[in-house]
Design an enzyme around this catalytic site. Structure first.
Site, PDB file in Angstrom:
ATOM      1  N   SER A  31      -8.556 -18.343 -24.574  1.00 30.67           N
ATOM      2  CA  SER A  31      -9.433 -18.487 -25.742  1.00 30.67           C
ATOM      3  C   SER A  31      -9.181 -19.736 -26.576  1.00 30.67           C
ATOM      4  CB  SER A  31      -9.313 -17.259 -26.652  1.00 30.67           C
ATOM      5  OG  SER A  31     -10.084 -16.215 -26.119  1.00 30.67           O
TER       6      SER A  31
ATOM      7  N   LYS B  38     -10.365 -20.281 -37.199  1.00 30.53           N
ATOM      8  CA  LYS B  38     -11.108 -19.309 -36.391  1.00 30.53           C
ATOM      9  C   LYS B  38     -11.299 -18.030 -37.213  1.00 30.53           C
ATOM     10  CE  LYS B  38     -10.634 -16.898 -31.927  1.00 30.53           C
ATOM     11  NZ  LYS B  38      -9.750 -16.623 -30.772  1.00 30.53           N
TER      12      LYS B  38
ATOM     13  N   SER C  67     -12.707 -17.430 -26.825  1.00 29.16           N
ATOM     14  CA  SER C  67     -13.318 -16.945 -28.035  1.00 29.16           C
ATOM     15  C   SER C  67     -13.220 -17.909 -29.215  1.00 29.16           C
ATOM     16  CB  SER C  67     -12.684 -15.603 -28.417  1.00 29.16           C
ATOM     17  OG  SER C  67     -11.303 -15.770 -28.673  1.00 29.16           O
TER      18      SER C  67
END
Ligand SMILES: *[C@@H]1O[C@H](CO)[C@@H](O)[C@H](O)[C@H]1NC(C)=O
Ligand SMILES: CC(=O)N[C@H]1CO[C@H](CO)[C@@H](O)[C@@H]1O
Ligand SMILES: CC(=O)N[C@H]1CO[C@H](CO)[C@@H](O)[C@@H]1O
Length: 528
Positions: free
Chosen positions: A228, A129, A204
């Protein structure tokens, strides 16, 4: 004591306001759904193996690391133009590292076990990420003014995964500042769901969810302060584990959290195959792995199971989709039939304040009394704080560097009160006690990962509080594993989160293995 009239009215006004805002944007907006809706099927069998299987094959010289890395690069090159999940690659460096791994294995004399012990992920590709520091890769988290900022070192869990032999292929898309549950920003654009490109991959950690769900990565890493990891894993049909707090380091991620927020965020593994969850978690935890006693065997028959089908009907959160209720019921039936356990359905009234509780705790000051940085300040950096209403106007003229989600968050923030509601604080304490009594050291809870199946792009703007299903678990400080449960009749992933007592992560990971075996785990989105 109850929620005051003002608080109730606030919630309703917010809801109506969002509805009106959304209707307006649907009329005005240039957002269109993608024409081409599907991905090609996964054809290379190397893409259909767990990281554990791949590393074993590599160690045994049944396949080279270079071949494996090439297979994943090819798949990314095929699907990424459709999903926009990987935002910066390091393919050349990865191929060089893979060649070094192959050389090391050729020359190693220690035998397979030694390599497995020291380098359990040797030669296996991984995606990261973007908000985690990965040396030489962007440190921007989808923020336009951070274009060109690079990470100068590795975040601790990234360094640990690399040290275990994993080879990063690149970094993946997030929401702007990781502050929303859709991965969309004006730096990298929007990330699409592999099962329907017109839908969100979540956020996210949406780039991770999407690249994993597409079969273009096998393991990845995410962070979770309100869902997330679990939301994108759910929308994209993969496994995602929110670790017990304080075990995996959260250092070297952008942006920095403030106030009490660091107590509620957890980093953890995201992956396509359940058997990779535990070894990844063990690696990422570093010296803290001992706190999780991951090598202790879990006997599912000896656990106590609970199921909560919905939050008790919060007026600001969507009702749970019927297909999800059904899927969870099927899990209950199978558990009872296969394991001979009794799954008890419970109802905890405090859950319907999930959003308010999450929101209140996100706003609390740290132990020195320092309040968290307001979103408007964060979003305005390096200049003065964002002025939300002006930003709405700029957005409408196509002039804002920010996404609507960021602007909406700073609008919501304007309604914050200076003092947390005693009613909400009491609800949280009550829930905490109820969860502790329910779960003890051998309780497992099934709870929806999200009330809706993967929404269409931008639709989360008018269901902004739906992440309460995951967010409440952060505030309660519990570990939770999102597990896929096959596909809905529209071909979208179903799933459920499995919550256990703090530091008993091994129990939800064991349930994940069982659910994968029973419900088939990840499905190739191209195969439908
Ligand atoms: C990423 O950027 C932030 C803020 O500019 C900085 O504090 C941090 O050290 C950077 N991280 C790395 C690993 O370079
Ligand atoms: C669709 C889209 O905007 N893709 C962008 C993703 O990010 C890379 C790297 O910055 C861009 O080159 C792409 O155009
Ligand atoms: C309690 C709380 O978080 N108050 C904040 C509300 O928002 C303003 C500005 O947006 C902050 O200055 C307050 O600290």
């Amino acid at each position: 004591m109850s929620l005051t009239g003002i608080e109730r009215a606030q919630a309703w006004i917010m809801r109506v306001f969002m509805g009106v805002l959304f209707a307006l944007f649907r009329i005005l907006s240039p957002w269109r759904s993608a024409e081409f809706r599907g991905l090609p099927p996964v054809s290379n069998p190397l893409l259909l193996m767990s990281a554990m299987q791949l590393s074993q094959k590599i160690r045994r010289r049944e396949v080279s690391s270079v071949e494996v890395v090439e297979a994943f690069i090819n798949r990314i090159q095929t699907v990424n133009p459709l999903i926009n999940a990987l935002v910066q690659d390091r393919f050349e460096a990865a191929l060089l590292e893979a060649a070094q791994v192959d050389k090391l294995i050729q020359e190693s004399s220690g035998g397979e076990e030694v390599l497995q012990d020291r380098l359990p992920l040797l030669g296996v590709p991984i995606t990261i990420k973007e908000s985690f520091a990965l040396q030489g890769m962007p440190n921007a988290t989808g923020v336009v003014f951070r274009r060109g900022v690079l990470s100068t070192r590795d975040a601790p869990p990234v360094a640990l995964l690399k040290r275990a032999g994993a080879i990063p292929l690149g970094v993946t898309n997030t929401s702007e500042f990781c502050m929303w549950y859709e991965s969309h920003n004006h730096l990298y654009g929007i990330c699409n769901n592999p099962y329907d490109l017109a839908r969100t991959s979540g956020g996210s950690s949406g780039g991770e969810g999407s690249v994993l769900g597409s079969g273009a990565s096998v393991i990845g890493i995410g962070s979770d302060i309100g869902g997330s990891i679990r939301m994108p894993s759910f929308f994209c049909g993969v496994f995602g584990h929110k670790t017990s707090p304080g075990v995996v380091s959260n250092d070297c991620q952008y942006p920095d959290l403030s106030g009490c927020q660091p107590d509620y965020v957890s980093s953890g593994p995201m992956c396509r195959y359940a058997e990779d969850l535990l070894p990844m978690l063990k690696i990422m935890s570093g010296p803290n792995a001992d706190r999780l006693s991951l090598s202790v065997d879990v006997d599912l028959r000896k656990l106590r199971f609970f199921s909560i089908p919905h939050d008790g009907c919060s007026p600001i959160v969507s009702s749970v989709d019927k297909q999800l209720i059904q899927a969870q019921r099927k899990v209950v039936e199978r558990l009872e039939a296969d394991l001979g356990v009794k799954v008890q359905e419970v109802f905890l009234p405090g859950l319907k304040y999930g959003f308010q509780i999450w929101n209140t705790y996100m706003g609390l000051p740290d132990k020195d009394g320092k309040p968290p940085t307001p979103f408007s300040v964060l979003f305005g950096e390096p200049g003065r704080p964002l002025w939300p209403l002006w930003e709405v106007a700029r957005w409408m003229m196509g002039r804002s560097p920010h996404t609507m989600a960021a602007i909406v968050l700073s609008l919501i923030e304007m309604t914050n009160s200076s003092k947390p509601s005693p009613f909400i604080l009491k609800q949280k304490e009550q829930l905490q006690k109820e969860f502790e009594e329910l779960l003890g050291t051998d309780g497992v809870l099934l709870y929806p990962s999200h009330p809706l199946l993967a929404p269409k792009h931008h639709h989360p703007l008018f269901t902004p509080f739906n992440f309460a299903y995951t967010g409440i678990i952060n505030i309660l400080g519990l570990p939770s594993t999102q597990c896929p449960l096959g596909l809905s009749k529209e071909g979208l992933p179903l799933g459920v989160q499995v919550v256990t007592g703090r530091f008993l992560d091994r129990q939800s990971l064991a349930v994940a293995l069982y659910l994968e075996k029973t419900f088939g785990g990840w499905r190739d989105p191209g195969a439908a």
